[in-house]
Design an enzyme around this catalytic site. Structure first.
Site, PDB file in Angstrom:
ATOM      1  N   GLU A 134     -11.160   1.296  -3.681  1.00 48.03           N
ATOM      2  CA  GLU A 134     -10.497   1.738  -2.448  1.00 48.03           C
ATOM      3  C   GLU A 134      -9.212   2.476  -2.788  1.00 48.03           C
ATOM      4  O   GLU A 134      -8.857   2.651  -3.950  1.00 48.03           O
ATOM      5  CB  GLU A 134     -10.201   0.538  -1.538  1.00 48.03           C
ATOM      6  CG  GLU A 134      -9.318  -0.505  -2.170  1.00 48.03           C
ATOM      7  CD  GLU A 134      -9.220  -1.778  -1.345  1.00 48.03           C
ATOM      8  OE1 GLU A 134      -9.881  -1.876  -0.291  1.00 48.03           O
ATOM      9  OE2 GLU A 134      -8.477  -2.687  -1.756  1.00 48.03           O
ATOM     10  N   ASP A 184       0.811  -1.219   0.000  1.00 50.53           N
ATOM     11  CA  ASP A 184       0.000   0.000   0.000  1.00 50.53           C
ATOM     12  C   ASP A 184       0.846   1.272   0.000  1.00 50.53           C
ATOM     13  O   ASP A 184       0.627   2.179   0.814  1.00 50.53           O
ATOM     14  CB  ASP A 184      -0.937   0.019   1.213  1.00 50.53           C
ATOM     15  CG  ASP A 184      -1.764  -1.242   1.349  1.00 50.53           C
ATOM     16  OD1 ASP A 184      -2.211  -1.758   0.308  1.00 50.53           O
ATOM     17  OD2 ASP A 184      -1.961  -1.712   2.481  1.00 50.53           O
TER      18      ASP A 184
END
Length: 566
Positions: free
Chosen positions: A236, A63
């Site tokens: 997301e 991420d």
């Protein structure tokens, strides 16, 4: 800590160095820790003088989010329930990265309680404005959405400022317009009842940087994904950028496994309406031949950054499986250029594989970091500094001080907490960064009662791990390999191999764990370099994300416990 080449492996034959502090009862002492690793691709693909190697951060660094401040670049990644959390990386060429700290480095900043290792801090996003660094994040099951700030990216970072308007959301990020107007984006539930599993939405709300509070109405920008008719899942990781009068909203879509991708939409206003790119996704590795050599899969969760010369690049996560969807190194950080075509960004075309090497960004090359982050390398930690390096982690927040550096050794106080207790055991971890890797250490430990154990661990979660330990059983010392292979096994594991150890209690013992893709070997040496195999060819897939689940990668490290009843 220093990097070593294989030719210096003979250094590891040394045991206790002069000046090592006297060992206290109930304490395990580790005189050094060595990590070495390589991947099959290292001998197949070699970067040229003007190239860099992917991934730029090998091992469990998922991420990634990036920001530029002048000539400096800063990057953060997820750490979930590990402490310290949210590593801060610095680079000037996007290729050579040095970890300069952790945003969550005080036990009272967040409380990871007894959460699973894949809960905690998800998908941080970093931004900078007017001399202040911002990291937005979600502490899943431990407080919700928050931000921390710092004037120096090395820290200290502030205590969390909670963002209650984002209740039920994850993946917040911050966007500043040129005039200072600020917005917070996030993934959140859609309006009404979700139509299917994984149905989520992207939301936006104004943010006041003076008070660090959200205000005004929350607006849904994307419902489900770029093509709602296909029931897209897990939109997301939103980020907003501005270019040529357009606002571009980039998001991950498709979940974090092999269908992972990055999509983009654009609008003339930061709060929409947004129109999707007709060529979405602009980054993915799905749909490629499963039998391709040295595959890179599951690419997505990208963050774009512009260089001073106008070029655009992106950091994103992907994985390198050794078979099917099996990988133990976790989700890693990759780097690729972004091209613009007809007003839209592009990283990969349909059917295009991500390369292991690529031409470097147009930035002055920087020296290689002291701690390597990719390629084949070895690192020898001699525990002779004042404190551990920022790359070392532990499971959840510490409630007490149980480790110390003294006399050129790491000392762990054995405590009742074990690796399977969803607690904070006396265990320090460093990431497995290669498919083929070796972790080696020397331990001095004198167990005085049954249950006490100390040694070397390979771990993916509280439910899946191996522990190669010096222990006491039936009043006698043993060298033992314990394993937990799922929730059905006892929390402190089951013994799968054991031999008597007749050496003097506290005598230095070398321990070694060798990863060979999906096989792990375990060895010990009562005399320096005289290795004995305790177990070999053990199942390594149990340390993979596909088997153990979650979002983390495997780690190695020293461990000590007083033990629970077996």
């Amino acid at each position: 800590m220093r990097s070593i080449a294989p030719m210096f492996a003979a250094m590891l034959l040394a045991t206790t160095a002069p000046g090592v502090a006297q060992q206290a009862p109930g304490t395990a002492s580790f005189d050094w820790f060595d990590y070495r690793g390589s991947d099959p691709i290292d001998s197949v693909v070699r970067p040229g003088p003007g190239d860099y190697r992917n991934p730029i951060l090998q091992g469990f660094y998922p991420d990634p989010s990036i920001t530029r401040v002048g000539e400096d670049y800063y990057l953060v990644t997820s750490t979930f329930s590990y402490f310290p959390g949210i590593p801060i990386w610095h680079s000037r060429d996007l290729v050579n990265w040095t970890q300069i700290g952790n945003a969550i480095d005080r036990p009272d900043q967040l409380d990871f309680k007894q959460l699973g290792l894949s809960r905690g801090v998800f998908a941080p996003a970093i931004e900078h404005r007017d001399g202040i660094f911002y990291i937005l994040n979600t502490c899943v099951d431990c407080g919700g959405n928050f931000l921390v700030t710092a004037t120096d990216p090395k820290g200290p970072w502030s205590d969390p400022v909670w963002l209650p308007d984002l209740e039920g959301a994850i993946d917040p990020s911050l966007f500043f317009e040129d005039d200072g107007t600020a917005w917070i984006l996030n993934n959140g539930p859609p309006i009404g009842q979700p139509r299917y599993q994984g149905h989520r939405a992207i939301w936006i709300q104004r943010f006041d940087a003076k008070t660090n509070k959200t205000f005004g109405p929350r607006k849904m920008l994307v419902d489900g994904g770029v093509d709602p008719s296909k029931n897209p899942i897990w939109i997301e990781g939103p980020h907003l950028i501005q270019k040529d009068g357009w606002y571009y909203l980039t998001c991950a879509e498709g979940g974090t496994a092999e269908a992972h991708s990055q999509v983009v939409l654009r609008s003339r206003s930061p709060d929409g309406p947004f129109t999707p790119n007709p060529a979405n996704p602009f980054l993915t590795q799905r749909g490629l031949p499963a039998d391709r050599a040295n595959p890179i899969t599951s690419a997505g969760h990208a963050d774009l950054v512009q260089l001073p010369n106008g070029d655009w690049w992106a950091t994103f996560l992907a994985v390198r499986p050794y078979e099917g969807d099996f990988y133990n190194t976790g989700r890693e950080t990759f780097l690729m250029p972004v091209t613009w075509e007809n007003g839209w960004p592009s990283i990969t075309k349909p059917g295009e594989v991500l390369p292991y090497t690529h031409a470097r960004p147009a930035l002055p090359p920087q020296p290689k970091p002291a701690l390597p982050t990719n390629g084949a390398f070895g690192v020898l930690e001699q525990f002779d500094a004042d404190k551990l390096g920022p790359q070392w982690m532990m499971m959840r927040n510490p409630r007490e001080q149980w480790h110390r550096l003294e006399g050129g050794a790491l000392h762990l106080r054995a405590r009742p907490e074990t690796l399977g207790d969803n607690a904070n055991p006396s265990f320090l971890a460093r990431r497995q960064q290669h498919r083929d890797a070796t972790a080696t250490t020397v331990v001095r430990f004198a167990p005085t009662r049954d249950g006490e154990a100390a040694g070397l661990v390979a771990l993916q979660s509280d439910e899946y791990w191996y522990a190669l330990v010096v222990a006491r059983e039936g009043g006698k010392q043993v060298l033992r390999l314990d394993q937990r292979a799922g929730e059905a096994d006892p929390k402190n594991g089951k013994t799968i191999a054991s031999v008597p150890f007749t050496g003097t209690p506290g005598h230095p013992v070398e321990l070694k764990i060798t990863a060979r893709g999906d096989r792990y070997d375990f060895a010990y040496a009562a005399k320096p370099g005289e290795w004995q195999i305790l177990a070999e060819g053990r199942d390594g897939k149990m340390l993979s994300t596909k088997t153990a689940g979650g979002f983390v990668g495997a780690v190695f490290g020293p461990y000590a416990t007083t033990g629970a009843k077996r």
